[in-house]
Structures are given as C-alpha cells and as structure tokens.
Design a protein around this motif. Structure first.
Motif, PDB file in Angstrom:
ATOM      1  N   UNK A  81       0.832  -1.207   0.000  1.00 56.95           N
ATOM      2  CA  UNK A  81       0.000   0.000   0.000  1.00 56.95           C
ATOM      3  C   UNK A  81       0.868   1.259   0.000  1.00 56.95           C
ATOM      4  N   UNK A  82       1.951   1.252   0.767  1.00 57.49           N
ATOM      5  CA  UNK A  82       2.857   2.398   0.801  1.00 57.49           C
ATOM      6  C   UNK A  82       3.512   2.621  -0.553  1.00 57.49           C
ATOM      7  N   UNK A  83       3.886   1.530  -1.231  1.00 54.72           N
ATOM      8  CA  UNK A  83       4.500   1.656  -2.555  1.00 54.72           C
ATOM      9  C   UNK A  83       3.535   2.296  -3.543  1.00 54.72           C
ATOM     10  N   UNK A  84       2.279   1.914  -3.492  1.00 60.08           N
ATOM     11  CA  UNK A  84       1.286   2.542  -4.379  1.00 60.08           C
ATOM     12  C   UNK A  84       1.151   4.027  -4.082  1.00 60.08           C
ATOM     13  N   UNK A  85       1.130   4.392  -2.799  1.00 61.09           N
ATOM     14  CA  UNK A  85       1.035   5.810  -2.447  1.00 61.09           C
ATOM     15  C   UNK A  85       2.229   6.583  -3.011  1.00 61.09           C
ATOM     16  N   UNK A  86       3.409   5.983  -2.915  1.00 60.55           N
ATOM     17  CA  UNK A  86       4.599   6.632  -3.450  1.00 60.55           C
ATOM     18  C   UNK A  86       4.546   6.734  -4.972  1.00 60.55           C
ATOM     19  N   UNK A  87       4.073   5.699  -5.631  1.00 58.92           N
ATOM     20  CA  UNK A  87       3.932   5.756  -7.090  1.00 58.92           C
ATOM     21  C   UNK A  87       2.978   6.880  -7.482  1.00 58.92           C
ATOM     22  N   UNK A  88       1.917   7.055  -6.680  1.00 61.60           N
ATOM     23  CA  UNK A  88       1.016   8.168  -6.940  1.00 61.60           C
ATOM     24  C   UNK A  88       1.715   9.503  -6.766  1.00 61.60           C
ATOM     25  N   UNK A  89       2.530   9.615  -5.715  1.00 59.54           N
ATOM     26  CA  UNK A  89       3.269  10.846  -5.469  1.00 59.54           C
ATOM     27  C   UNK A  89       4.222  11.169  -6.625  1.00 59.54           C
TER      28      UNK A  89
ATOM     29  N   UNK B  84       4.527   8.768   7.510  1.00 61.21           N
ATOM     30  CA  UNK B  84       4.338   9.952   8.343  1.00 61.21           C
ATOM     31  C   UNK B  84       3.305  10.896   7.738  1.00 61.21           C
ATOM     32  N   UNK B  85       3.340  11.048   6.413  1.00 62.79           N
ATOM     33  CA  UNK B  85       2.473  12.019   5.755  1.00 62.79           C
ATOM     34  C   UNK B  85       1.083  11.474   5.445  1.00 62.79           C
ATOM     35  N   UNK B  86       0.953  10.154   5.266  1.00 62.31           N
ATOM     36  CA  UNK B  86      -0.328   9.562   4.892  1.00 62.31           C
ATOM     37  C   UNK B  86      -0.594   8.283   5.693  1.00 62.31           C
ATOM     38  N   UNK B  87      -0.737   8.369   7.011  1.00 62.82           N
ATOM     39  CA  UNK B  87      -0.921   7.164   7.820  1.00 62.82           C
ATOM     40  C   UNK B  87      -2.218   6.421   7.559  1.00 62.82           C
ATOM     41  N   UNK B  88      -3.161   7.033   6.832  1.00 62.17           N
ATOM     42  CA  UNK B  88      -4.401   6.336   6.534  1.00 62.17           C
ATOM     43  C   UNK B  88      -4.193   5.163   5.594  1.00 62.17           C
ATOM     44  N   UNK B  89      -3.011   5.031   4.994  1.00 62.02           N
ATOM     45  CA  UNK B  89      -2.760   3.893   4.108  1.00 62.02           C
ATOM     46  C   UNK B  89      -2.860   2.580   4.871  1.00 62.02           C
ATOM     47  N   UNK B  90      -2.702   2.607   6.219  1.00 62.36           N
ATOM     48  CA  UNK B  90      -2.784   1.405   7.031  1.00 62.36           C
ATOM     49  C   UNK B  90      -4.225   0.943   7.268  1.00 62.36           C
ATOM     50  N   UNK B  91      -5.218   1.754   6.902  1.00 61.69           N
ATOM     51  CA  UNK B  91      -6.616   1.409   7.161  1.00 61.69           C
ATOM     52  C   UNK B  91      -7.036   0.163   6.408  1.00 61.69           C
TER      53      UNK B  91
ATOM     54  N   UNK C  48      -5.359   1.752   0.199  1.00 64.11           N
ATOM     55  CA  UNK C  48      -5.133   1.381   1.586  1.00 64.11           C
ATOM     56  C   UNK C  48      -4.877  -0.117   1.667  1.00 64.11           C
ATOM     57  N   UNK C  49      -4.369  -0.563   2.792  1.00 61.23           N
ATOM     58  CA  UNK C  49      -4.137  -1.997   2.994  1.00 61.23           C
ATOM     59  C   UNK C  49      -5.424  -2.782   2.747  1.00 61.23           C
ATOM     60  N   UNK C  50      -6.544  -2.269   3.223  1.00 62.83           N
ATOM     61  CA  UNK C  50      -7.819  -2.983   3.098  1.00 62.83           C
ATOM     62  C   UNK C  50      -8.332  -3.045   1.657  1.00 62.83           C
ATOM     63  N   UNK C  51      -7.776  -2.239   0.767  1.00 64.74           N
ATOM     64  CA  UNK C  51      -8.214  -2.256  -0.632  1.00 64.74           C
ATOM     65  C   UNK C  51      -7.552  -3.372  -1.446  1.00 64.74           C
ATOM     66  N   UNK C  52      -6.451  -3.916  -0.966  1.00 67.97           N
ATOM     67  CA  UNK C  52      -5.682  -4.884  -1.744  1.00 67.97           C
ATOM     68  C   UNK C  52      -6.467  -6.168  -1.977  1.00 67.97           C
TER      69      UNK C  52
END
Length: 253
Positions: free
Chosen positions: A27-35, A246-253, A70-74
């Motif tokens: 999930x974090x990798x996807x957020x970074x790819x979006x960034x 740190x910037x997007x902790x909701x990715x753990x949801x 988010x983790x729950x979306x995978x």
C-alpha cells in the motif's frame, strides 16, 4: 555498531505478521507511485506474493488511484486469476504478466510495472540502458529488453514470454510499453522501479544535451556489486517508506 553496518530486512514470528507487513509495504509503494506521478488512467500494478499461499499474490484493485490505496483495498488473486479475497476487479494484464513472473521466479516476492513517462519514452528506443551514472550501474548486466510490441498483454503465453526474457535480471524494458522491476521484497522491487524510471530520465537528458561518457565495464561491474544487491534496494526504500507513512498514515486502514 560497525561504521559499515546497516539495517536488514525484518524476520517474522508468524505468517500473519509477514503477510500484514507485505500488504503495508505494498500500500505504501502505491502511495509513493502516486506521489511520483506514475499513474496513467487504470494502467499499472505492483504485486506481492502471499507468504503462505505462495502461488497467490496481492495486487491493486482495478481503477483505484494509486494515491488512495489502503491496505484494506488490496486484492488476493490465485494462480488461475480468481479473486479469493476482496470484492474488486483486477487488471487482466496484471495477472497475465505477474502470474508468469511469480511462477518463473520463486525468488521474486514483488513485481512493479507502471506507465511512467520516462520509462515509456526510453522503451520506444528499443535499447538497454548504458552505465552513465552510479545509480545506472544498479542495472548493469542486470536488465533485459523485450524487443517487440504485440499489444496489451492479456494472454498467459505473452506473460510467459516476458518472464522468459526477464530471466534472472531485476528489470526489463518492454519496447513501446514501459519498464518492469522485481525484487525479493516489496521494498526492493518498488525502489528499483523508482530509480530505473529516473535512470531512463537521466539518459534521455544526457543524450539530448550531448555525448555522455559511459563508465567502464570493470568499474560498472564493481559499482553494481555495491549498489545493485537486493538488500541495497531494500534499504534505499526505507526513507521513502518513512516519509509516506508519516504524511499519509491512513494507508494502514
């Protein structure tokens, strides 16, 4: 601690702990790819092999923006392409490509592919990258070229051909399509993708500016051993992971 010591990938006490870790990193990798702007419509996918059901992999749901995952979306997919956990559709190209890579390479935990701009641009040249920079040496004698384009990869036979061309390398350039990277961890595969995209950008810029000078074969090989190992890729991802958490902790949801 020795001056040369550095953190190592974690060791897990249970399958559940390892699965959650992989999903969080994915999930974090996807957020970074979006960034980084690696999104292009519904194109692109990163997969992570499940640590228990090793012929299954976790992947992004089709049509969801990388920066919102988010983790729950995978979604968990089996070797036949069936969704066994999650209620979303998956990208059929993701299954056709990644299932064959995971099948051919038991060492590969994760694979990353997106339609990022510099990877696409470089792929149209139908060439391997040159060792122009220290970072480029991570891929020296460690990336392959699929030197044709036959349309969107939807058939397992085409995915198998891609996996065969990849061989034991960490990356492949798909002519007229883009780039793909693999790794022994989600962290590694994701960092290789980020730095490969930038390596494509650097060579395009260098060749547009003049006649770049390559690093010698012997030095490029040495540098590859220093910056191109799996643990080097894993470690290089850690600051990026810390930033996005740190910037997007909701990715753990």
């Amino acid at each position: 601690m020795s001056v040369f010591s550095r953190p190592q990938p974690p060791i897990f006490n249970s399958i559940e702990e390892e699965r959650l870790h992989r999903k969080q990193r994915l999930a974090a990798a996807f957020r970074l790819f979006g960034r980084f702007g690696f999104n292009e419509g519904i194109a692109g996918h990163i997969t992570a092999r499940d640590p228990e059901f090793t012929d299954h992999f976790w992947v992004n749901p089709l049509g969801k923006y990388f920066g919102h995952i988010r983790v729950s979306d995978l979604v968990l997919v089996n070797r036949h392409g069936d969704v066994v956990k999650g209620d979303a559709l998956i990208n059929q190209a993701a299954f056709a490509i990644h299932s064959e890579i995971h099948e051919a390479r038991p060492d590969v935990v994760a694979a990353a592919h997106a339609h990022s701009i510099y990877g696409k641009a470089w792929s149209s040249l139908g060439r391997l990258l040159d060792p122009l920079t220290q970072d480029a040496c991570a891929f020296y004698e460690d990336h392959a070229l699929l030197d044709d384009y036959t349309g969107v990869v939807l058939e397992s036979s085409e995915g198998k051909r891609l996996a065969q061309t990849l061989g034991n390398n960490k990356a492949i350039i798909l002519r007229n399509h883009g780039i793909l990277t693999v790794g022994q961890t989600v962290d590694e595969a994701s960092f290789w993708y980020i730095t490969l995209e930038r390596t494509c950008q650097a060579q395009l810029l260098a060749e547009a500016a003049g006649n770049p000078k390559s690093i010698s074969h012997e030095t490029a090989r040495l540098t590859h051993s220093q910056v191109g190992a799996p643990k080097a890729g894993w470690f290089s991802f850690q600051p990026l992971y810390d930033r996005i958490v740190r910037e997007e902790p909701d990715l753990f949801d």
